[in-house]
Design an enzyme around this catalytic site. Structure first.
Site, PDB file in Angstrom:
ATOM      1  N   GLN A 249       0.807  -1.216   0.000  1.00 48.41           N
ATOM      2  CA  GLN A 249       0.000   0.000   0.000  1.00 48.41           C
ATOM      3  C   GLN A 249       0.841   1.268   0.000  1.00 48.41           C
ATOM      4  O   GLN A 249       0.450   2.293  -0.559  1.00 48.41           O
ATOM      5  CB  GLN A 249      -0.960  -0.007   1.189  1.00 48.41           C
ATOM      6  CG  GLN A 249      -2.077  -1.030   1.051  1.00 48.41           C
ATOM      7  CD  GLN A 249      -2.870  -0.843  -0.237  1.00 48.41           C
ATOM      8  OE1 GLN A 249      -3.505   0.191  -0.449  1.00 48.41           O
ATOM      9  NE2 GLN A 249      -2.816  -1.839  -1.117  1.00 48.41           N
ATOM     10  N   HIS A 252       1.721   3.235  -3.337  1.00 52.90           N
ATOM     11  CA  HIS A 252       0.789   4.131  -4.022  1.00 52.90           C
ATOM     12  C   HIS A 252       1.406   5.505  -4.254  1.00 52.90           C
ATOM     13  O   HIS A 252       1.201   6.110  -5.304  1.00 52.90           O
ATOM     14  CB  HIS A 252      -0.488   4.304  -3.195  1.00 52.90           C
ATOM     15  CG  HIS A 252      -1.534   3.279  -3.499  1.00 52.90           C
ATOM     16  ND1 HIS A 252      -2.283   3.294  -4.642  1.00 52.90           N
ATOM     17  CD2 HIS A 252      -1.971   2.209  -2.787  1.00 52.90           C
ATOM     18  CE1 HIS A 252      -3.136   2.289  -4.643  1.00 52.90           C
ATOM     19  NE2 HIS A 252      -2.977   1.607  -3.526  1.00 52.90           N
ATOM     20  N   GLU A 319      -8.954   4.252   5.250  1.00 54.83           N
ATOM     21  CA  GLU A 319      -9.588   3.868   3.984  1.00 54.83           C
ATOM     22  C   GLU A 319      -9.664   2.347   3.876  1.00 54.83           C
ATOM     23  O   GLU A 319     -10.713   1.789   3.585  1.00 54.83           O
ATOM     24  CB  GLU A 319      -8.772   4.439   2.823  1.00 54.83           C
ATOM     25  CG  GLU A 319      -9.277   4.038   1.462  1.00 54.83           C
ATOM     26  CD  GLU A 319      -8.361   4.500   0.338  1.00 54.83           C
ATOM     27  OE1 GLU A 319      -8.753   4.357  -0.834  1.00 54.83           O
ATOM     28  OE2 GLU A 319      -7.249   4.987   0.625  1.00 54.83           O
ATOM     29  N   HIS A 320      -8.528   1.702   4.097  1.00 51.99           N
ATOM     30  CA  HIS A 320      -8.451   0.241   4.082  1.00 51.99           C
ATOM     31  C   HIS A 320      -8.102  -0.239   5.485  1.00 51.99           C
ATOM     32  O   HIS A 320      -7.162   0.266   6.092  1.00 51.99           O
ATOM     33  CB  HIS A 320      -7.351  -0.247   3.138  1.00 51.99           C
ATOM     34  CG  HIS A 320      -7.405   0.349   1.766  1.00 51.99           C
ATOM     35  ND1 HIS A 320      -6.538   1.341   1.353  1.00 51.99           N
ATOM     36  CD2 HIS A 320      -8.218   0.089   0.722  1.00 51.99           C
ATOM     37  CE1 HIS A 320      -6.809   1.664   0.103  1.00 51.99           C
ATOM     38  NE2 HIS A 320      -7.829   0.927  -0.309  1.00 51.99           N
ATOM     39  N   ASP A 353      -8.665  -3.946  -4.291  1.00 48.21           N
ATOM     40  CA  ASP A 353      -8.257  -2.932  -5.255  1.00 48.21           C
ATOM     41  C   ASP A 353      -8.473  -3.386  -6.689  1.00 48.21           C
ATOM     42  O   ASP A 353      -8.745  -2.564  -7.574  1.00 48.21           O
ATOM     43  CB  ASP A 353      -6.771  -2.596  -5.072  1.00 48.21           C
ATOM     44  CG  ASP A 353      -6.519  -1.604  -3.950  1.00 48.21           C
ATOM     45  OD1 ASP A 353      -7.491  -1.033  -3.423  1.00 48.21           O
ATOM     46  OD2 ASP A 353      -5.342  -1.392  -3.602  1.00 48.21           O
ATOM     47  N   HIS A 412     -48.243  28.698   3.796  1.00 41.90           N
ATOM     48  CA  HIS A 412     -48.301  27.239   3.946  1.00 41.90           C
ATOM     49  C   HIS A 412     -49.644  26.833   4.575  1.00 41.90           C
ATOM     50  O   HIS A 412     -50.300  25.890   4.121  1.00 41.90           O
ATOM     51  CB  HIS A 412     -47.165  26.745   4.858  1.00 41.90           C
ATOM     52  CG  HIS A 412     -45.848  26.610   4.177  1.00 41.90           C
ATOM     53  ND1 HIS A 412     -45.209  27.662   3.587  1.00 41.90           N
ATOM     54  CD2 HIS A 412     -45.036  25.517   4.003  1.00 41.90           C
ATOM     55  CE1 HIS A 412     -44.053  27.245   3.072  1.00 41.90           C
ATOM     56  NE2 HIS A 412     -43.931  25.950   3.309  1.00 41.90           N
TER      57      HIS A 412
END
Length: 435
Positions: A249, A252, A319-320, A353, A412
């Site tokens: 990871q 990235h 995120e993960h 992924d 109304h």
């Protein structure tokens, strides 16, 4: 007890955030004012590509022929998994109706947005999987016009595998344009495209900022920052697998945080010993990204017990989130804040992924505290409707008139009054708000 850090990050994902707002706003304003011509000028400047902006059917078919059959089969496999998972998600949305009170029926409908713009990164890496994740879910949702947009490489064009994947997954149009100009073209409906009702997919900081600025005029999947990942590991975890997952990871990007949270200090130290060698063994670009991410953004945290580990994970809202620990059901029930959860060493973030079926467009930078990732649901509008008999409308009209007058909204109130007068002309109603 305070957390014990064996490695503490010098930076966070916010540390490197660059303010590109003014630049992006200027480009968006110019493209909106001058349309196709401006978009083409920016494409020439940034993409350095002079081919067709909208790919023809012949071009798509010709490029597809260049994709190796083995890769096609892998793309088809991943697409099938993502499609079937998305179809199961869609099945959870049911149109409903309920008789709220006798004579008054209210309901809910799920309606897909009319047009979706799917951005597929294609610069440093060719994100074939992003084409699968974004286009497939839009197609399953039932969007009428799906545009797949990806930056072409200078004087070459979009990577053939991205074109093949986007076409296979159901894109109605493939747009060879990157960056802000690509996002703007989808949002503003340039080049004869339908105006996108929602923009989805990952991208660089300029793409992310363009989506942020346009949000409100169009929907977006989420505000995206650098990808991040956290691993929860106990004494049963395999240190080599944990280390490999962290490095996988970290590649990235230089600012992609990875975190290890454990209750076993010996495991943590073993992982820290293994990681540098795995990073050094990567190809040069990947190695440089992972080395910087590990050096500046990674953290290794030792907790007293699994509850403290779970609380730490929730606080980070990654995120993960990967769990390599005993009693996976306990973790599944306990954990609350994550984009996507990977339980046991038999699955890993890379599976999600690329090919396992769940979506990889996920909330970053703590956004998992309030949202999940991209799904069929993101393309669906949950709308409501109601219908009533005159008897069913009576008590609702009475309550509406009184509440409206209490609020000072006389107009109304009178929309209720006029119905009561028409439907029940012989009855008298007390429609004042009271004391």
């Amino acid at each position: 007890m305070p957390l014990k850090y064996l490695k503490k990050a010098d930076l966070t994902s916010a540390s490197d955030a660059t303010d590109v707002h003014d630049t992006v706003q200027k480009i968006l304003n110019d493209i909106e004012a001058r349309g196709d011509v401006a978009a083409m000028e920016y494409a020439s400047k940034f993409d350095k590509y002079s081919g067709n902006i909208i790919l023809t059917r012949e071009e798509i078919d010709a490029v597809a022929a260049l994709v190796p059959e083995k890769l096609k089969r892998d793309i088809q496999f991943a697409h099938d998994n993502v499609r079937r998972f998305a179809e199961a998600q869609k099945a959870t949305l049911k149109d409903i109706e309920i008789e709220v009170i006798p004579g008054l029926v209210a309901g809910q409908k799920s309606i897909p947005v009319r047009a979706a713009g799917c951005y597929i990164p294609g610069g440093r890496y060719s994100h074939i999987a992003s084409a699968i994740m974004t286009v497939t879910t839009a197609k399953v949702a039932g969007c009428g016009g799906i545009v797949a947009c990806s930056p072409p490489r200078p004087d070459v064009g979009i990577a053939p595998a991205i074109i093949y994947a986007a076409d296979l997954c159901g894109a109605d149009t493939i747009l060879a344009m990157g960056g802000v100009q690509g996002v703007a073209s989808m949002a503003f409906g340039l080049f004869g495209l339908p105006k996108a009702n929602i923009l989805v997919g990952p991208g660089n900081q300029f793409v992310a900022e363009a989506k942020r600025i346009l949000f409100g005029r169009v929907g977006i999947d989420m505000f995206a920052g650098p990808t991040d990942s956290l691993i929860l590991a106990d004494k049963t975890a395999d240190a080599e697998i944990v280390a490999a997952d962290l490095v996988g990871q970290a590649e990235h990007g230089y600012n992609s945080p990875v975190w290890l949270v454990t209750d076993d200090e010996q495991l943590a130290k073993r992982v820290m010993d293994i990681v540098p060698g795995l990073i050094a063994d990567l190809p040069e670009l990947n190695s440089k990204n992972a080395e910087a991410a590990w050096r500046d953004y990674a953290e290794v945290i030792v907790c007293d017990n699994r509850e403290e580990m779970a609380q730490t994970a929730d606080d980070y809202a990654p995120e993960h989130l990967t769990v390599q620990a005993e009693d996976l059901d306990w973790w599944l029930d306990r954990l609350q804040c994550y984009g996507s959860l990977f339980l046991g060493e038999e699955t890993t973030v890379a599976f999600g992924d690329k090919a396992s079926g769940t979506n990889h467009v996920l909330p970053t930078s703590g956004a998992a505290n309030y949202t999940g990732g991209l799904s069929v649901h993101k393309y669906m509008k949950i709308v409501t409707w109601q219908r009533a008999t005159r008897d069913g409308a009576r008590p609702v009209a009475e309550a509406t008139a009184r509440i409206s007058r209490l609020e000072g909204m006389e107009g109304h109130a009178r929309t209720a009054d006029i119905r009561l007068k028409k439907y029940f002309p012989n009855d008298t109603f007390d429609l004042s708000p009271g004391e």
